[in-house]
Enzyme design. Sequence first.
Site, PDB file in Angstrom:
ATOM      1  N   GLU A 306       0.865  -1.204   0.000  1.00  0.00           N
ATOM      2  CA  GLU A 306       0.000   0.000   0.000  1.00  0.00           C
ATOM      3  C   GLU A 306       0.891   1.241   0.000  1.00  0.00           C
ATOM      4  O   GLU A 306       0.706   2.176   0.780  1.00  0.00           O
ATOM      5  CB  GLU A 306      -0.911  -0.010   1.234  1.00  0.00           C
ATOM      6  CG  GLU A 306      -1.747  -1.286   1.352  1.00  0.00           C
ATOM      7  CD  GLU A 306      -2.639  -1.321   2.584  1.00  0.00           C
ATOM      8  OE1 GLU A 306      -2.111  -1.145   3.696  1.00  0.00           O
ATOM      9  OE2 GLU A 306      -3.845  -1.511   2.435  1.00  0.00           O
ATOM     10  N   CYS A 397     -10.616   0.538   7.272  1.00  0.00           N
ATOM     11  CA  CYS A 397     -10.115   1.851   7.697  1.00  0.00           C
ATOM     12  C   CYS A 397     -10.751   3.001   6.924  1.00  0.00           C
ATOM     13  O   CYS A 397     -10.963   4.085   7.475  1.00  0.00           O
ATOM     14  CB  CYS A 397      -8.599   1.890   7.508  1.00  0.00           C
ATOM     15  SG  CYS A 397      -8.052   1.252   5.913  1.00  0.00           S
TER      16      CYS A 397
HETATM   17  O1  FUB Z   1      -2.949  -0.389   9.200  1.00  0.00           O
HETATM   18  C1  FUB Z   1      -4.109   0.380   9.461  1.00  0.00           C
HETATM   19  C2  FUB Z   1      -4.757   0.776   8.169  1.00  0.00           C
HETATM   20  O2  FUB Z   1      -5.164  -0.388   7.465  1.00  0.00           O
HETATM   21  C3  FUB Z   1      -3.849   1.483   7.206  1.00  0.00           C
HETATM   22  O3  FUB Z   1      -3.771   2.854   7.401  1.00  0.00           O
HETATM   23  C4  FUB Z   1      -4.439   1.126   5.912  1.00  0.00           C
HETATM   24  O4  FUB Z   1      -3.562   1.332   4.837  1.00  0.00           O
HETATM   25  C5  FUB Z   1      -4.804  -0.312   6.096  1.00  0.00           C
HETATM   26  O5  FUB Z   1      -3.709  -1.127   5.875  1.00  0.00           O
HETATM   27 ZN    ZN Z   2      -8.115   3.019   4.392  1.00  0.00          ZN
END
Ligand code: FUB
Ligand code: ZN
Length: 632
Positions: A306, A397
């Site tokens: 990501e 999230c």
């Molecule tokens: O790790 C917490 C949240 O979940 C991150 O900010 C997002 O990218 C997802 O991986």
């Molecule tokens: Zn998110």
Amino acid sequence: MNTNSQKDYPITPIPFTQVRLTDEFWQPRMETNRTVTVPYNLQKCEETGRIDNFAIAAGLMEGKFTGIRFNDSDIFKVIEGAAYTLHTHPDPELDVYLDAIIAKIAAAQEEDGYLFTTRTIAERLGPENLASDAGKTRWSYLKSSHELYNVGHMYEAAVAHYTATGKRNFLDVALKNADLIAATFGPDKLRDVPGHEEIEIGLVKLYRVTGQQKYLDLAKFFVEERGHANGRELGGEYTQDHKPVAEQDEAIGHAVRAGYLYAGIADVAALTGDQALITAIDRIWENVVTKKLYLTGGIGARHQGEAFGDAYELPNATAYNETCAAIANIFWNHRLFLLHGDAKYIDILERTLYNGFLAGIAFNGKEFFYPNPLESDGVYTFNHGTATRQPWFHCSCCPPNVERLIAALPGYVYAQRQDEIYVNLFTSNESTFTIAGSNVSITQATRYPWEGTLKLTITPDAPTAFTLKIRIPGWAQGQPVPGNLYRYVNAETPGIMLTLNGTPVPPEVTQGFATLHRVWQAGDVVTLVLPMPARRVISHPQVTENVGKVALERGPLVYCAEWPDNDRSPFNIVLSDDVLLTTDHRLLGPISDRTTNSITIIQTPPPSTTFIPYYAWSHRGVGEMVVWVKRG
Ligand code: FUB
Ligand code: ZN
């Protein structure tokens, strides 16, 4: 409130509680957010065990931990958004409901302030309740555990709840936890950092609301300790823990982590005046806007991790562009504006808001994109298993993050520096503030983003001298973003017109703002006309995916071609430079509601090609979409 006469941002946002949106674009979305998204997110937190985890940790109910180690953070974000709505729409039922959830959160807090439901449940009911990667013991695996990330969101939520309701029930839980963390971490204590940044922003909010220096000191410690291996193994690039922050010059690693860190660095730098941090954050911003920013304002090119990609690595179909990363980008750019007073940061904020962020939520307020690609073949299931928006995710999230941003949106419209008022975003609204001892109201009337005409009516309660600074967006001055990552094929800019009480005033633009200083009288009217032709954009040649391609923009909106509007595949569209682009209002077929009255760009002579705003894509089933079409 904090009364320390310490350094701070020189510019302060006009709080969202003093700006009432009356427009046709954002106000309906705020209403959907309040009436649909907030209850929907709460229901999802109930259904998925996110709230029960607190009750089980507290011993209030039987059960076991369910979900991911950072599920606690989702309900915090939902409460934060809900609290913002309570400010403007008192709702006794919601208030009571939030108190009931907060009571469970408080009950789940351990005696010394620790709060992390998976560990508390594991300690009470057995190790099988310990979520994966949570670390065997407290603070033992911060690189991945999210113990500090979760509570960062709690601090933000608790401050929002306290500010909205005046009740301390949540704030006291947050402070007790922050006191434990302040007693645990620091230069002479445990020298470690969160693997997912967020607590820095939360601590600064606690500092602002309490005035207690220790919370700012702790935020500063977490920022400055990154990249220093004081008795620990560095987290590496993925967590921006590869070298000291003051030496960093490239946006790297997990994009949401990075965005929250950069926002936190700006906070700490503003409050401490640390020039090395300001220099670093400016360098990183430069790196993003010149090499790593999607046209939509999205950041984080790679699904893998990501994460940010290399310079110019901006693929379209596989763009990750997490909705949370767009939100982090908005937070970060807003703070840089408050620090430097330059409109270029609001330009990036606006680009992200109307495009990379807004695509993340459906018109109905309850379906979401997690990644936001700039191209789809309708087959590749980029959205964590689907090729269209989903009603929540296992790792969810983004939906609560969208909720809290939309709920607080009016807070991004204006800002103030002593006797200067900044008009940053264009949307019909009524606002009030105090300047030079007078109460002043500004009414903004506009059909933005469809039209670029803006009318500001200024009403001070007595004639008052102040400066009005109206943002002249980069797009209206022939530059989509600072630097050369994107440029308009035709950079010629139609004239911007500014008038004061009907008389043209040559716009003097400084740091991206047209500046008008005078003794304002009740009923003074300023109009600004930003011509909004449809424009072709091309990329820097090193963005290999976009070589030979062109995209369309109009005003702050990026457009895309989608399958239902075109009788050939969007992938086969060829747009030559000389074909006339006209704009038209149209309803997007079956998705008609008050917010979908869109503008399309039509190619004449036939075959016409229709482009719709990027944010509106994927509302009519699953199919092909492209932002960058072939340039003929
Ligand atoms: O790790 C917490 C949240 O979940 C991150 O900010 C997002 O990218 C997802 O991986
Ligand atoms: Zn998110």
